[in-house]
Scaffold this active site. Structure first.
Site, mmCIF file in Angstrom:
data_model
loop_
_atom_site.group_PDB
_atom_site.id
_atom_site.type_symbol
_atom_site.label_atom_id
_atom_site.label_comp_id
_atom_site.label_asym_id
_atom_site.label_seq_id
_atom_site.Cartn_x
_atom_site.Cartn_y
_atom_site.Cartn_z
ATOM 1 N N LEU A 40 1.144 -0.987 -0.060
ATOM 2 C CA LEU A 40 -0.393 0.126 0.114
ATOM 3 C C LEU A 40 0.333 1.258 -0.019
ATOM 4 C CD1 LEU A 40 -3.222 -1.190 2.605
ATOM 5 C CD2 LEU A 40 -3.045 0.642 0.648
ATOM 6 N N ASN A 79 -11.772 -0.882 -0.203
ATOM 7 C CA ASN A 79 -10.530 -2.377 0.277
ATOM 8 C C ASN A 79 -10.260 -2.850 1.089
ATOM 9 O OD1 ASN A 79 -8.733 -4.228 -0.542
ATOM 10 N ND2 ASN A 79 -7.455 -2.435 -1.297
ATOM 11 N N CYS A 127 -7.242 -6.285 1.616
ATOM 12 C CA CYS A 127 -5.737 -6.392 1.224
ATOM 13 C C CYS A 127 -4.978 -7.331 2.048
ATOM 14 C CB CYS A 127 -4.620 -5.038 1.541
ATOM 15 S SG CYS A 127 -3.044 -4.684 1.152
ATOM 16 N N LYS A 160 -14.923 -4.174 -2.188
ATOM 17 C CA LYS A 160 -13.612 -5.220 -2.826
ATOM 18 C C LYS A 160 -13.713 -6.181 -2.069
ATOM 19 C CE LYS A 160 -10.175 -6.579 -5.408
ATOM 20 N NZ LYS A 160 -8.619 -5.314 -6.089
ATOM 21 N N GLY A 188 -6.191 -7.163 -14.178
ATOM 22 C CA GLY A 188 -4.952 -6.949 -13.195
ATOM 23 C C GLY A 188 -3.764 -7.295 -14.047
ATOM 24 N N THR A 189 -3.517 -8.305 -13.561
ATOM 25 C CA THR A 189 -2.183 -8.904 -13.605
ATOM 26 C C THR A 189 -1.618 -8.670 -14.846
ATOM 27 O OG1 THR A 189 -2.322 -10.152 -12.052
ATOM 28 C CG2 THR A 189 -0.719 -10.642 -13.225
HETATM 29 O O1 RRO Z 1 -0.611 -3.104 -1.914
HETATM 30 C C1 RRO Z 1 -0.378 -3.722 -2.138
HETATM 31 O O2 RRO Z 1 0.318 -4.719 -1.831
HETATM 32 C C2 RRO Z 1 -1.744 -4.604 -2.236
HETATM 33 C C3 RRO Z 1 -3.627 -4.848 -2.501
HETATM 34 BR BR1 RRO Z 1 -3.389 -3.258 -1.698
HETATM 35 C C4 RRO Z 1 -3.971 -5.384 -2.427
HETATM 36 O O3 RRO Z 1 -5.621 -4.192 -2.132
HETATM 37 N N1 RRO Z 1 -3.904 -6.457 -3.099
HETATM 38 C C5 RRO Z 1 -2.906 -6.765 -3.239
HETATM 39 O O4 RRO Z 1 -2.303 -7.756 -4.060
HETATM 40 N N2 RRO Z 1 -1.490 -6.189 -2.912
#
Ligand code: RRO
Length: 314
Positions: free
Chosen positions: A72, A126, A129, A163, A263-264
């Site tokens: 984050l 979120n 995480c 999420k 995403g990925t």
């Molecule tokens: O920043 C992260 O490490 C991260 C977040 Br906020 C998230 O919601 N999901 C993720 O896989 N990494």
């Protein structure tokens, strides 16, 4: 189409944190705006205070996927509003701002501040995480999630997307709790908790020790969870998890998602959102007339329909 009353030109979003639109604008200039790969843009999650994120290494490649332990990193609420929001507001699609609080009070401050800004079309909470020091994930528990949503619901008139984490005993119960508490949509999946060891010294590879697994490796899990959640709730579901082709996107729509996120795959190909949208449109055009006309398949008891597994098939 529309999502929670917000008009969208198509159903493809980015997964939060997987596409840096500000860096992409620096790299590609205005060409990015003319050919923006997504139909809405979801920001990287922000927190109230600025954060450095986890120490490196932050990524590990797995078979058909990766583990991230980003932790984050972000400029905090004030930095985001002053520096990032004006740039994100120039994108040609609706903006979703993703927020995460270490407490309900923090979450409330974030939602109230972000939700007042006219540039912001929707807010994603979120609660999932996997990479926070406390290890506490609000979204792992239906009651905790409900308390968070109830607290912030009155603070903004923007649609709230929750999420969800796949690391919950019953994601559909968390989704139902979010809906009952006033969420307008849910999105899933966030990453699955994962671990990698350094092949040389056997210690933790990732600076943050554990991380979140994403990519095609998690797609079947995501598809099942999206299917289960869509069957349980009436609000729109945004499905994601390893989508790397139009055919994958179609699977998530068939599972009941109203929209999907990439995403990925954007790490491999920053234009993936655009490619997947074109592939999906082609598949849908091919499918629409066939569906009504297709004859029932003949049954052949000598054929099981099984074929040998083809690993890494897209
Ligand atoms: O920043 C992260 O490490 C991260 C977040 Br906020 C998230 O919601 N999901 C993720 O896989 N990494």
């Amino acid at each position: 189409m529309e999502l929670c009353g917000v008009p969208l030109r198509g159903p493809i979003l980015n997964g939060s944190g997987t596409f840096d639109a500000i860096a992409a604008r620096r790299a590609f200039g205005d060409a990015l705006l003319e050919r923006f790969p997504f139909d809405a843009f979801v920001s990287k999650t922000i927190t109230l205070a600025p954060r450095q994120g986890n120490p490196p290494p932050r990524l590990w490649e797995t078979p058909a996927g990766m583990i991230n332990s980003i932790g984050l990193p972000n400029k905090g609420l004030e930095g985001f509003l002053a520096q990032d929001l004006p740039q994100l507001a120039e994108l040609p699609v609706p903006l979703v701002v993703s927020v995460m609080g270490f407490s309900r009070d923090e979450l409330a401050t974030l939602v109230e501040a972000v939700g007042q800004r006219p540039e912001v079309a929707m807010i994603e909470l979120n609660v999932s995480c996997p990479n926070v020091e406390t290890g506490l994930v609000m979204g792992a528990d239906p009651a905790e999630t409900a308390r968070a949503v109830e607290r912030v619901r009155p603070l903004s008139d923007r649609p709230l997307i929750v999420k969800l984490t796949p690391n919950a005993t019953e994601p559909e119960a968390v989704a139902a709790a979010a809906q009952a508490a006033g969420a307008d949509a849910v999105s899933l999946i966030n990453t699955l908790k994962g671990l990698a060891f350094d092949p040389d010294d056997g210690g933790h590879w990732l600076g943050g020790k554990t991380g979140g697994v994403s990519g095609p490796a998690v797609r079947a899990i995501a598809l099942q969870q999206v299917h289960a959640v869509a069957a349980r709730v009436a609000i729109p579901v945004i499905g994601m998890g390893g989508i790397s082709s139009g055919s994958d996107a179609l699977d998530f729509l068939r599972a009941g998602a109203a929209a999907v996120a990439v995403g990925t795959e954007s790490f491999r190909d920053p234009g993936a959102g655009h490619r997947i949208a074109s592939e999906l449109a082609q598949l849908e055009a091919r499918e629409a007339p066939n569906r009504a006309a297709a004859p029932a398949p003949a049954m052949d008891i000598t054929q099981t329909g099984d074929s040998p597994p083809t690993f890494f098939r897209r």
